[in-house]
Scaffold this motif. Structure first.
Motif, mmCIF file in Angstrom:
data_model
loop_
_atom_site.group_PDB
_atom_site.id
_atom_site.type_symbol
_atom_site.label_atom_id
_atom_site.label_comp_id
_atom_site.label_asym_id
_atom_site.label_seq_id
_atom_site.Cartn_x
_atom_site.Cartn_y
_atom_site.Cartn_z
ATOM 1 N N THR A 104 6.617 12.788 3.998
ATOM 2 C CA THR A 104 6.581 11.266 3.690
ATOM 3 C C THR A 104 5.448 10.720 4.620
ATOM 4 O O THR A 104 4.512 9.993 4.237
ATOM 5 N N PHE A 105 5.650 10.839 5.856
ATOM 6 C CA PHE A 105 4.611 10.514 6.937
ATOM 7 C C PHE A 105 3.107 10.949 6.568
ATOM 8 O O PHE A 105 2.141 10.190 6.707
ATOM 9 N N GLU A 106 3.161 12.308 6.285
ATOM 10 C CA GLU A 106 1.806 12.644 5.960
ATOM 11 C C GLU A 106 1.110 12.182 4.544
ATOM 12 O O GLU A 106 -0.045 11.794 4.381
ATOM 13 N N ARG A 107 2.157 11.980 3.582
ATOM 14 C CA ARG A 107 1.433 11.155 2.367
ATOM 15 C C ARG A 107 1.278 9.775 2.644
ATOM 16 O O ARG A 107 0.156 8.952 2.047
ATOM 17 N N ILE A 108 1.860 9.068 3.603
ATOM 18 C CA ILE A 108 1.416 7.767 4.011
ATOM 19 C C ILE A 108 0.117 7.611 4.565
ATOM 20 O O ILE A 108 -0.822 6.868 4.483
ATOM 21 N N LEU A 109 -0.020 8.606 5.497
ATOM 22 C CA LEU A 109 -1.401 8.773 6.528
ATOM 23 C C LEU A 109 -2.350 8.944 5.254
ATOM 24 O O LEU A 109 -3.533 8.411 5.461
ATOM 25 N N ALA A 110 -2.266 9.925 4.377
ATOM 26 C CA ALA A 110 -3.276 10.208 3.573
ATOM 27 C C ALA A 110 -3.669 9.062 2.813
ATOM 28 O O ALA A 110 -5.070 8.974 2.399
ATOM 29 N N LEU B 218 -3.270 6.040 3.535
ATOM 30 C CA LEU B 218 -4.117 4.808 4.444
ATOM 31 C C LEU B 218 -5.449 5.430 4.823
ATOM 32 O O LEU B 218 -6.360 4.523 5.040
ATOM 33 N N HIS B 219 -5.838 6.603 4.798
ATOM 34 C CA HIS B 219 -7.151 7.017 5.407
ATOM 35 C C HIS B 219 -7.953 6.917 4.239
ATOM 36 O O HIS B 219 -9.257 7.508 4.223
ATOM 37 N N LEU B 220 -7.626 6.674 2.988
ATOM 38 C CA LEU B 220 -8.756 6.687 1.621
ATOM 39 C C LEU B 220 -9.758 5.388 1.937
ATOM 40 O O LEU B 220 -9.632 4.430 2.443
ATOM 41 N N LEU C 18 0.892 -1.247 -0.093
ATOM 42 C CA LEU C 18 0.083 -0.070 -0.092
ATOM 43 C C LEU C 18 0.732 1.388 -0.024
ATOM 44 O O LEU C 18 0.455 2.287 -0.508
ATOM 45 N N ILE C 19 2.046 1.150 0.610
ATOM 46 C CA ILE C 19 3.013 2.510 0.753
ATOM 47 C C ILE C 19 4.090 2.415 0.088
ATOM 48 O O ILE C 19 4.922 3.600 0.004
#
Length: 84
Positions: free
Chosen positions: A74-80, A82-84, A14-15
């Motif tokens: 990078t962490f913000e992009r990962i969280l975005a 995973l929240h989809l 996923l990431i």
């Protein structure tokens, strides 16, 4: 089977494109999945950076990855993702 605090293959897929984009030039990178697993180990266990198990690589390298990914978003992009 994954170890404690480590990403499963499904989670990694996923990431993977965010954390480990294709590299075209320069010296080959360390295994970014290993770096991320080491980072999770530190954050979840509450241990000091110096106590990072050797299987995750040098603690200084993992810490550098942490700082880089923190600073470049990078962490913000990962969280975005995973929240989809």
């Amino acid at each position: 089977m994954t170890g404690r605090y480590e990403l499963s293959n499904q989670q990694w897929t996923l990431i993977e494109d965010i954390v480990s984009p294709p590299q075209r030039m320069g010296r080959p990178r360390r295994d970014n999945r290993q770096m991320l697993d080491g980072l999770f180990w530190i954050l979840c266990s509450g241990a000091k950076w110096h106590d990072l198990p050797e299987r995750y690589g040098a603690w200084k390298t993992v810490y550098q990855c942490f700082r880089h990914w923190r600073d470049d978003g990078t962490f913000e992009r990962i969280l975005a993702r995973l929240h989809l």
